[in-house]
Design a protein around this motif. Structure first.
Motif, PDB file in Angstrom:
ATOM      1  N   ASP A  78       0.831  -1.208   0.000  1.00  0.00           N
ATOM      2  CA  ASP A  78       0.000   0.000   0.000  1.00  0.00           C
ATOM      3  C   ASP A  78       0.860   1.252   0.000  1.00  0.00           C
ATOM      4  OD1 ASP A  78      -2.479  -1.085  -0.111  1.00  0.00           O
ATOM      5  OD2 ASP A  78      -2.938  -0.867   2.010  1.00  0.00           O
ATOM      6  N   CYS A  79       0.314   2.312  -0.584  1.00  0.00           N
ATOM      7  CA  CYS A  79       1.033   3.580  -0.566  1.00  0.00           C
ATOM      8  C   CYS A  79       0.910   4.198   0.827  1.00  0.00           C
ATOM      9  CB  CYS A  79       0.522   4.505  -1.664  1.00  0.00           C
ATOM     10  SG  CYS A  79      -0.708   5.707  -1.214  1.00  0.00           S
ATOM     11  N   CYS A  80       1.604   5.299   1.059  1.00  0.00           N
ATOM     12  CA  CYS A  80       1.611   5.913   2.393  1.00  0.00           C
ATOM     13  C   CYS A  80       0.416   6.829   2.603  1.00  0.00           C
ATOM     14  CB  CYS A  80       2.912   6.697   2.597  1.00  0.00           C
ATOM     15  SG  CYS A  80       3.066   8.089   1.447  1.00  0.00           S
ATOM     16  N   GLY A  81      -0.249   7.218   1.512  1.00  0.00           N
ATOM     17  CA  GLY A  81      -1.372   8.150   1.626  1.00  0.00           C
ATOM     18  C   GLY A  81      -1.027   9.578   1.234  1.00  0.00           C
ATOM     19  N   PHE A  82       0.163   9.771   0.720  1.00  0.00           N
ATOM     20  CA  PHE A  82       0.652  11.129   0.407  1.00  0.00           C
ATOM     21  C   PHE A  82      -0.290  11.861  -0.553  1.00  0.00           C
ATOM     22  CE2 PHE A  82       3.761  13.734  -2.151  1.00  0.00           C
ATOM     23  CZ  PHE A  82       4.122  14.610  -1.160  1.00  0.00           C
ATOM     24  N   GLY A  83      -0.484  11.262  -1.727  1.00  0.00           N
ATOM     25  CA  GLY A  83      -1.500  11.804  -2.635  1.00  0.00           C
ATOM     26  C   GLY A  83      -1.128  13.068  -3.390  1.00  0.00           C
ATOM     27  N   PHE A  84       0.019  13.653  -3.151  1.00  0.00           N
ATOM     28  CA  PHE A  84       0.486  14.869  -3.837  1.00  0.00           C
ATOM     29  C   PHE A  84      -0.427  16.054  -3.576  1.00  0.00           C
ATOM     30  CE2 PHE A  84       2.387  11.228  -5.662  1.00  0.00           C
ATOM     31  CZ  PHE A  84       3.707  11.600  -5.751  1.00  0.00           C
ATOM     32  N   ARG A  85      -1.616  16.075  -4.161  1.00  0.00           N
ATOM     33  CA  ARG A  85      -2.570  17.159  -3.913  1.00  0.00           C
ATOM     34  C   ARG A  85      -3.121  17.024  -2.493  1.00  0.00           C
ATOM     35  NH1 ARG A  85      -8.052  18.408  -4.344  1.00  0.00           N
ATOM     36  NH2 ARG A  85      -8.646  16.221  -4.392  1.00  0.00           N
ATOM     37  N   HIS A  86      -3.391  15.780  -2.115  1.00  0.00           N
ATOM     38  CA  HIS A  86      -4.059  15.527  -0.841  1.00  0.00           C
ATOM     39  C   HIS A  86      -3.233  16.006   0.348  1.00  0.00           C
ATOM     40  CE1 HIS A  86      -5.820  12.806  -3.796  1.00  0.00           C
ATOM     41  NE2 HIS A  86      -6.922  12.890  -3.082  1.00  0.00           N
ATOM     42  N   ILE A  87      -1.945  15.748   0.346  1.00  0.00           N
ATOM     43  CA  ILE A  87      -1.130  16.095   1.515  1.00  0.00           C
ATOM     44  C   ILE A  87      -1.099  17.616   1.721  1.00  0.00           C
ATOM     45  CG2 ILE A  87       1.109  16.277   0.303  1.00  0.00           C
ATOM     46  CD1 ILE A  87       0.618  14.640   3.742  1.00  0.00           C
ATOM     47  N   LEU A  88      -1.337  18.365   0.653  1.00  0.00           N
ATOM     48  CA  LEU A  88      -1.296  19.820   0.776  1.00  0.00           C
ATOM     49  C   LEU A  88      -2.661  20.441   1.029  1.00  0.00           C
ATOM     50  CD1 LEU A  88       1.338  20.397  -2.031  1.00  0.00           C
ATOM     51  CD2 LEU A  88       1.652  20.907   0.394  1.00  0.00           C
ATOM     52  N   VAL A  89      -3.682  19.951   0.346  1.00  0.00           N
ATOM     53  CA  VAL A  89      -4.981  20.625   0.495  1.00  0.00           C
ATOM     54  C   VAL A  89      -6.157  19.697   0.822  1.00  0.00           C
ATOM     55  CG1 VAL A  89      -4.391  22.643  -0.910  1.00  0.00           C
ATOM     56  CG2 VAL A  89      -5.304  20.615  -2.038  1.00  0.00           C
ATOM     57  N   SER A  90      -5.891  18.406   0.997  1.00  0.00           N
ATOM     58  CA  SER A  90      -7.009  17.487   1.283  1.00  0.00           C
ATOM     59  C   SER A  90      -6.507  16.357   2.183  1.00  0.00           C
ATOM     60  CB  SER A  90      -7.554  16.945  -0.045  1.00  0.00           C
ATOM     61  OG  SER A  90      -8.802  16.356   0.137  1.00  0.00           O
ATOM     62  N   ARG A  91      -6.017  16.767   3.357  1.00  0.00           N
ATOM     63  CA  ARG A  91      -5.260  15.809   4.170  1.00  0.00           C
ATOM     64  C   ARG A  91      -6.098  14.787   4.926  1.00  0.00           C
ATOM     65  NH1 ARG A  91      -2.124  20.020   4.766  1.00  0.00           N
ATOM     66  NH2 ARG A  91      -2.987  20.668   6.758  1.00  0.00           N
ATOM     67  N   ASP A  92      -7.429  14.923   4.888  1.00  0.00           N
ATOM     68  CA  ASP A  92      -8.239  13.912   5.578  1.00  0.00           C
ATOM     69  C   ASP A  92      -7.952  12.531   4.997  1.00  0.00           C
ATOM     70  OD1 ASP A  92      -9.357  14.818   3.223  1.00  0.00           O
ATOM     71  OD2 ASP A  92     -11.436  14.663   3.907  1.00  0.00           O
ATOM     72  N   PHE A  93      -7.776  12.469   3.687  1.00  0.00           N
ATOM     73  CA  PHE A  93      -7.426  11.201   3.037  1.00  0.00           C
ATOM     74  C   PHE A  93      -6.050  10.712   3.519  1.00  0.00           C
ATOM     75  CE2 PHE A  93      -4.711   9.479  -0.365  1.00  0.00           C
ATOM     76  CZ  PHE A  93      -5.284   8.229  -0.501  1.00  0.00           C
ATOM     77  N   SER A  94      -5.053  11.593   3.437  1.00  0.00           N
ATOM     78  CA  SER A  94      -3.677  11.195   3.788  1.00  0.00           C
ATOM     79  C   SER A  94      -3.602  10.673   5.215  1.00  0.00           C
ATOM     80  CB  SER A  94      -2.724  12.385   3.631  1.00  0.00           C
ATOM     81  OG  SER A  94      -2.745  12.845   2.309  1.00  0.00           O
ATOM     82  N   ARG A  95      -4.228  11.415   6.125  1.00  0.00           N
ATOM     83  CA  ARG A  95      -4.184  11.034   7.548  1.00  0.00           C
ATOM     84  C   ARG A  95      -4.817   9.668   7.767  1.00  0.00           C
ATOM     85  NH1 ARG A  95      -6.126  16.404   8.407  1.00  0.00           N
ATOM     86  NH2 ARG A  95      -8.215  15.586   8.647  1.00  0.00           N
ATOM     87  N   SER A  96      -6.026   9.506   7.221  1.00  0.00           N
ATOM     88  CA  SER A  96      -6.758   8.266   7.474  1.00  0.00           C
ATOM     89  C   SER A  96      -6.026   7.081   6.883  1.00  0.00           C
ATOM     90  CB  SER A  96      -8.162   8.330   6.857  1.00  0.00           C
ATOM     91  OG  SER A  96      -8.831   9.439   7.369  1.00  0.00           O
ATOM     92  N   PHE A  97      -5.584   7.233   5.639  1.00  0.00           N
ATOM     93  CA  PHE A  97      -4.945   6.103   4.973  1.00  0.00           C
ATOM     94  C   PHE A  97      -3.643   5.733   5.672  1.00  0.00           C
ATOM     95  CE2 PHE A  97      -2.851   3.578   1.828  1.00  0.00           C
ATOM     96  CZ  PHE A  97      -3.895   2.816   1.331  1.00  0.00           C
ATOM     97  N   SER A  98      -2.876   6.740   5.956  1.00  0.00           N
ATOM     98  CA  SER A  98      -1.565   6.519   6.559  1.00  0.00           C
ATOM     99  C   SER A  98      -1.687   5.827   7.920  1.00  0.00           C
ATOM    100  CB  SER A  98      -0.906   7.884   6.711  1.00  0.00           C
ATOM    101  OG  SER A  98       0.319   7.764   7.312  1.00  0.00           O
ATOM    102  N   VAL A  99      -2.612   6.308   8.726  1.00  0.00           N
ATOM    103  CA  VAL A  99      -2.765   5.742  10.069  1.00  0.00           C
ATOM    104  C   VAL A  99      -3.416   4.365  10.014  1.00  0.00           C
ATOM    105  CG1 VAL A  99      -4.003   6.024  12.263  1.00  0.00           C
ATOM    106  CG2 VAL A  99      -2.767   7.958  11.277  1.00  0.00           C
ATOM    107  N   GLN A 100      -4.506   4.256   9.250  1.00  0.00           N
ATOM    108  CA  GLN A 100      -5.277   3.005   9.308  1.00  0.00           C
ATOM    109  C   GLN A 100      -4.696   1.876   8.467  1.00  0.00           C
ATOM    110  OE1 GLN A 100      -9.504   3.819   8.778  1.00  0.00           O
ATOM    111  NE2 GLN A 100      -9.252   5.741   9.858  1.00  0.00           N
ATOM    112  N   ARG A 101      -4.105   2.205   7.337  1.00  0.00           N
ATOM    113  CA  ARG A 101      -3.602   1.138   6.457  1.00  0.00           C
ATOM    114  C   ARG A 101      -2.114   0.867   6.646  1.00  0.00           C
ATOM    115  NH1 ARG A 101      -6.470  -2.669   3.790  1.00  0.00           N
ATOM    116  NH2 ARG A 101      -4.823  -2.766   2.215  1.00  0.00           N
ATOM    117  N   LYS A 102      -1.407   1.797   7.285  1.00  0.00           N
ATOM    118  CA  LYS A 102       0.025   1.569   7.442  1.00  0.00           C
ATOM    119  C   LYS A 102       0.417   1.475   8.927  1.00  0.00           C
ATOM    120  CE  LYS A 102       2.479   1.399   4.275  1.00  0.00           C
ATOM    121  NZ  LYS A 102       2.806   0.432   3.201  1.00  0.00           N
TER     122      LYS A 102
END
Ligand code: SF4
Ligand code: SF4
Lengths: 395, 235
Positions: free
Chosen positions: A261-285
């Motif tokens: 699985d990826c880390c959840g970075f998402g390029f756009r997400h880590i800068l302006v839509s971090r709800d995805f990055s946070r959830s994925f990173s914590v829950q899947r990794k």
């Protein structure tokens, strides 16, 4: 989530044969295009080290004369990452070049916003390659995304004559040639190739440490045949990067089921839509690593992965998630093993998740080491010195 | 609310316009290297992080473009492509597609044509575009501000409070910067601006954010003029 037990077939090995590779060897095409006068190839300088990639092909990794294509995310937000790479080069007395004639690859922006195009992306890459070539050094790429993206760019330039024509025209305007490196080399490949030399100089015993590894998507999923594989590591069923280095340092590497699985970075997400990055990173990794391995540390080899896996844990803690795993790069861990100062060189204070317990487990007196760093910053504050130098870092 | 894939979603946009945008995507040089059809097997979905979080599916996107479903492609170009995290885990597609790169191309078309949904997706992102295009360094130390990253906790404030000193406490001489990741030569920036000029990237910026375009043009034209390129304009 269902957690599957991870079974390992310890004795089963796959030996890849390059003659059976399903893809063409891009280096042969590069040299052919050079013969036809289409471009110039930057050779890997000697001496070089040889490693094997996914289909058993040999990849050359330069020992020195490396031009350090820095990462904006590393230098900007986790600077000990890059500093450790330089420190390792200095510790071995190697000739390296830290350029100011370098831009970001701009791929983070491209993958985030699409506000660029293949021609511009290729021109930015070739401009940087040309800058390295002009000073007689070979590009060593610090960022996983730059690495993957530059491989894509090289692939496109080799296969698309029209793109070559356009980029050559841009380069002419800049007074530069269309040059491409014989190998696109990521710094973590250099660290892996240097692992035995690093282990010879190891002064910090790491045998009581368990780590989990996150291989960066853009390292092993983009132009996948060019990632390092080793039949001794995971039976060559996944890239040997990071894991090979850690094992050479005596670190116990724990396996976990969501390694791909990826880390959840998402390029756009880590800068302006971090709800995805946070959830994925914590829950899947992070939570999966905690539940299946409960390691002391997460080691990865890319800008976005260190950032996302580390920074996301703050919000995870607020939601009572199983978090609290420090995250560092393989370059930092390798330099740490060789005795680099954790604050003056590794710059561990730029990381978010508490890493003092990890360092204390390795026998470090973190209060004393921090006080040594503060002694230097106090001098800077008082104007007694302008900067912390490499010599200061060794004191 | 889930993704609305009904034909009514963008009924106000003509079929011809939707088809024009799809043809623009198909005319991209990469298109035939990233789409070979679709088995509709869902392997890409199994690997996709965004599919776990959003009502998002690389399979649906690959399927729609492979079937040339013009209406559906338009809906996805608006309502789906920005959920992708561009990790390229989907490159394991057995049909040799790259759903992630199909998405890159669709995004580029959306940006180039100034679709409102693209503008919405990139809202708040303009400062990043400004940084990378004007300085050559996408991420800078001074971006670590508590109001920009409240979910990263008090640590960000600690960094921003100590930023100047901590940057000076970095041994590599190139890293004592706060506005860029490292020291970037003036000549390098000029070369970057020339690249933006010759490759038409500024047209993309104009399509998505006219205010940002004007600011960038001011900054770039002034520096280009100082460097002796007074004949270069971005209009
Ligand atoms: S894009 Fe590839 S992986 Fe995804 S559904 Fe189609 S054939 Fe399967
Ligand atoms: S690139 Fe996009 S579609 Fe492909 S796996 Fe990653 S998030 Fe999913």
């Amino acid at each position: 989530m269902i957690h599957l037990p991870v079974l390992k077939a310890a004795d089963r090995k796959f030996q890849a044969n390059p003659d059976n590779a399903p893809t063409e060897d891009i280096r042969e095409e590069l040299f052919q295009l050079e013969k036809e006068g289409e471009l110039e190839v930057i050779r890997v300088p000697e001496p070089y080290m040889e490693v094997k990639t996914k289909f058993g092909r040999i990849k050359k990794i330069p020992v020195e004369k490396t031009w350090h294509h820095k990462s904006c995310g590393q230098c900007g937000h986790i600077p000990g990452y890059s500093t450790s790479i330089f420190w390792l080069n200095r510790a071995f007395g190697l000739d390296y070049y830290d350029p100011t004639d370098q831009t970001s690859c701009t791929a983070w922006n491209y993958y985030a916003s699409a506000t660029s195009n293949p021609e511009a992306q290729a021109a930015v890459a070739v401009r940087n390659f040309a800058a390295a070539h002009e000073v007689g050094y070979f590009p060593l790429i610090h960022c996983g995304t730059s690495f993957g993206h530059y491989k894509e760019v090289r692939h496109a330039l080799v296969h698309q004559p029209e793109l070559r024509r356009k980029v050559r025209k841009v380069m002419e305007k800049l007074g530069k040639k269309l040059v491409l490196p014989e190998e696109v080399v990521h710094y973590s490949e250099w660290v892996l190739a240097m692992k035995d030399r690093i282990a010879e100089r190891q002064v910090v015993d790491m045998s009581n440490i368990t780590a989990t590894v996150h291989p960066a998507c853009h390292y092993h999923k983009l132009i996948e045949e060019d990632a390092i594989y080793d039949s001794e590591i995971y039976g060559a069923q996944r890239t040997a990067i990071i894991t090979g280095t850690l094992q050479a340092l005596g670190v116990n590497v724990g396996d976990y089921s969501t390694w791909f699985d990826c880390c959840g970075f998402g390029f756009r997400h880590i800068l302006v839509s971090r709800d995805f990055s946070r959830s994925f990173s914590v829950q899947r990794k992070i939570e999966v690593m905690m539940e299946e391995v409960n390691p002391d540390i997460v080691v990865t080899h890319d800008t976005g992965c260190v950032t996302t896996l580390d920074q996301s844990q703050f919000a995870g803690k607020a939601h009572d998630k199983k978090v609290g795993l420090p995250v560092i790069s393989d370059s930092q861990l390798a330099a740490m093993a060789m005795g680099a100062h954790p604050y003056k060189v590794l710059q561990m204070h730029w990381h978010n998740t508490d890493n003092t317990k990890f360092m204390q487990k390795l026998g470090m007196d973190t209060d004393k080491l921090w006080a040594e760093f503060e002694l230097e910053t106090d001098k800077i504050k008082r104007g007694e010195k302008e900067f912390l130098t490499w010599e200061d870092a060794e004191k | 609310m889930g993704l609305d894939l009904s034909i009514n979603k963008y009924a106000d946009v003509s079929y011809d316009e939707k088809e024009r945008l799809f043809e623009e995507a198909k005319s991209d040089d990469r298109w035939h290297h990233v789409l070979y059809g679709c088995y509709e097997c869902g392997i890409c979905v199994a690997a996709c992080p965004s599919a776990r979080f959003y009502d998002f599916s690389p399979r649906v996107i690959a399927q729609a473009v492979a079937r040339e479903d013009v209406d559906l492609v338009y809906t996805l170009m608006n309502d789906s492509v920005w959920d992708c995290s561009q990790c390229f885990s989907c490159d394991r597609c057995p049909r040799q597609n790259s759903p992630g790169q199909i998405i890159t191309v669709l995004r580029e078309v959306a940006v180039r044509n100034g679709l409102q949904t693209a503008k919405d997706a990139l809202e708040g992102y303009g400062r990043i575009i400004y940084k990378i295009m004007s300085t050559g360094s996408q991420v800078s130390p001074d971006m670590l501000q508590p109001d920009a990253f409240p979910d990263w906790g008090g640590h960000v404030k600690e960094i921003s409070d100590n930023l100047d000193v901590w940057r000076k406490a970095l041994p590599p001489e190139t890293l004592h910067t706060t506005e860029t990741g490292w020291v970037v030569d003036d000549k390098t920036i000029i070369e970057l601006y020339l690249i933006w000029h010759m490759t038409g990237v500024m047209d993309l910026i104009e399509g998505i954010d006219e205010g940002l375009f004007m600011i960038l043009v001011d900054v770039m034209e002034e520096r280009l003029e100082e460097a002796g390129y007074d004949d270069i304009t971005f209009d």
